[in-house]
Design a protein around this motif. Sequence first.
Motif, mmCIF file in Angstrom:
data_model
loop_
_atom_site.group_PDB
_atom_site.id
_atom_site.type_symbol
_atom_site.label_atom_id
_atom_site.label_comp_id
_atom_site.label_asym_id
_atom_site.label_seq_id
_atom_site.Cartn_x
_atom_site.Cartn_y
_atom_site.Cartn_z
ATOM 1 N N ASP A 159 0.861 -1.178 0.000
ATOM 2 C CA ASP A 159 0.000 0.000 0.000
ATOM 3 C C ASP A 159 0.908 1.242 0.000
ATOM 4 O O ASP A 159 1.282 1.773 1.039
ATOM 5 C CB ASP A 159 -0.901 -0.031 1.238
ATOM 6 C CG ASP A 159 -1.909 1.121 1.240
ATOM 7 O OD1 ASP A 159 -1.698 2.118 0.511
ATOM 8 O OD2 ASP A 159 -2.896 1.015 1.980
ATOM 9 N N GLN A 169 0.073 4.342 1.958
ATOM 10 C CA GLN A 169 0.240 4.171 3.405
ATOM 11 C C GLN A 169 1.711 4.310 3.814
ATOM 12 O O GLN A 169 2.038 4.933 4.814
ATOM 13 C CB GLN A 169 -0.298 2.792 3.799
ATOM 14 C CG GLN A 169 -0.401 2.591 5.304
ATOM 15 C CD GLN A 169 -0.585 1.120 5.667
ATOM 16 O OE1 GLN A 169 -0.206 0.230 4.912
ATOM 17 N NE2 GLN A 169 -1.161 0.881 6.837
ATOM 18 N N ASP A 172 2.818 7.829 3.554
ATOM 19 C CA ASP A 172 2.197 8.537 4.665
ATOM 20 C C ASP A 172 3.009 8.285 5.939
ATOM 21 O O ASP A 172 3.349 9.204 6.684
ATOM 22 C CB ASP A 172 0.763 8.034 4.825
ATOM 23 C CG ASP A 172 -0.028 8.907 5.774
ATOM 24 O OD1 ASP A 172 0.058 10.137 5.622
ATOM 25 O OD2 ASP A 172 -0.698 8.358 6.664
ATOM 26 N N TRP A 173 3.337 7.038 6.181
ATOM 27 C CA TRP A 173 4.167 6.664 7.329
ATOM 28 C C TRP A 173 5.486 7.434 7.304
ATOM 29 O O TRP A 173 5.990 7.855 8.329
ATOM 30 C CB TRP A 173 4.489 5.165 7.241
ATOM 31 C CG TRP A 173 3.776 4.375 8.269
ATOM 32 C CD1 TRP A 173 2.450 4.071 8.283
ATOM 33 C CD2 TRP A 173 4.339 3.786 9.433
ATOM 34 N NE1 TRP A 173 2.163 3.326 9.383
ATOM 35 C CE2 TRP A 173 3.301 3.125 10.107
ATOM 36 C CE3 TRP A 173 5.615 3.739 9.975
ATOM 37 C CZ2 TRP A 173 3.495 2.436 11.295
ATOM 38 C CZ3 TRP A 173 5.815 3.048 11.152
ATOM 39 C CH2 TRP A 173 4.767 2.409 11.799
#
Lengths: 245, 245
Positions: free
Chosen positions: B226, B229, B232-233
Amino acid sequence: MTLNSSQIRVIAFDADDTLWRNEDIFIHAQDEFINLLLPYHDESYVRSHLGEVQINNLEHFGYGIKGFTLSMIETAIELTEGRITGNEIHEIIQLAKCMLASPVELLPNVESLLSQLKGQFRLLVITKGDLLDQESKLARSGIADYFDAIEIVSDKTSAAYQQILQRHKISAEHFLMVGNSLKSDILPVLDLGAQALHVPYHTTWDHEKVADETLLHYPQLGTLSDVAQVTDWLNLSTTMDKKAV
Amino acid sequence: MTLNSSQIRVIAFDADDTLWRNEDIFIHAQDEFINLLLPYHDESYVRSHLGEVQINNLEHFGYGIKGFTLSMIETAIELTEGRITGNEIHEIIQLAKCMLASPVELLPNVESLLSQLKGQFRLLVITKGDLLDQESKLARSGIADYFDAIEIVSDKTSAAYQQILQRHKISAEHFLMVGNSLKSDILPVLDLGAQALHVPYHTTWDHEKVADETLLHYPQLGTLSDVAQVTDWLNLSTTMDKKAV
């Protein structure tokens, strides 16, 4: 063809059969292997078949003791049409473990030479073979601290040397490679426009031999053991003067 | 425990089971090996004995397919008290060649993730195993060009990571390691004060398992697939803003 020593800033050494004995370990193991197969075939047949299997397996297994061992096992099975026993193959695996545990025997005066060169040149080791085995030999050799960097590569091609020069920001004209194999240590380095010094070992694996060696021209020295001669060749005092300027 | 993503300048990825499938290849080979020995012993006995031989041989042979193959051969000989036939051992060697020739199957969206990260971070691969095999997999993976450097080490200890950070002049606080093995990719990196992101693979070799994993605290992500994700992390937009300042 002579060295242009005034240009040299970085000296890289091959390890096996340049800094320490290595081929002898393979020859000894090969002799033991041949003894194991003598009940099945004569010596020269075993020797030549092992050589073929080894070369064919290089693309799969690369250089080093583990690949050599798998080639010995494969040869033993082929030459006995599968009649070789498990216990005999076990002896081959034990041979491998003995090879890996062989003491690292420095060639004469290597340490004294390195201590002369240290500080005057950046010193590298460039060697090929199994990663763990080469690291372990270097650690056991007691000479690791003389070197600014250790490079273990899977094969010594011009491209591999080029990558090393780039990684260490070394220009070819400042680089000298010292080693016993024309094929691995000398020709690919000369191809890059760098310099190379051939120091033959008393025995060379057939695969490392180059056709028509006598037709080639490259700087050669009989041994590294005469430290004064090597530093003379490298024109060390001149280099030192030059650096002092 | 969360990542402090604003600090990160360099992201290093483990390769096997982080960028591409690997353990599956060993599991498949091991299943074939067990089938070979089923006439002699039951599955669980073969499996556990192979595991022991493998661990004992790590100090001699290191990680990778060649050492694993020598361990399979040794196990076969021991468990059959030498009755294993040459032809059966030949099948083990063929297994090794199949393993080495297995296609490199990237994990989902790895290339898309790398293309997002490229240019924002220095990207490294840090992997252990046989030199030639790891190089060959990287070349065949098609993703080598995303990386600024490739480091193949014999073992992933804190000391090994420390050397890599020094060689590339990376300070620990700027470094993030991403990998599937707590033992090899996460704990030794956290020990250096650098950051690490654990991305478990669906299966882990017992030797790479860590006792009381549940008691440990470290950043973890279920998958790299992903991409949104992950970025984003990594707080990628913030990092981009920061770099733009």
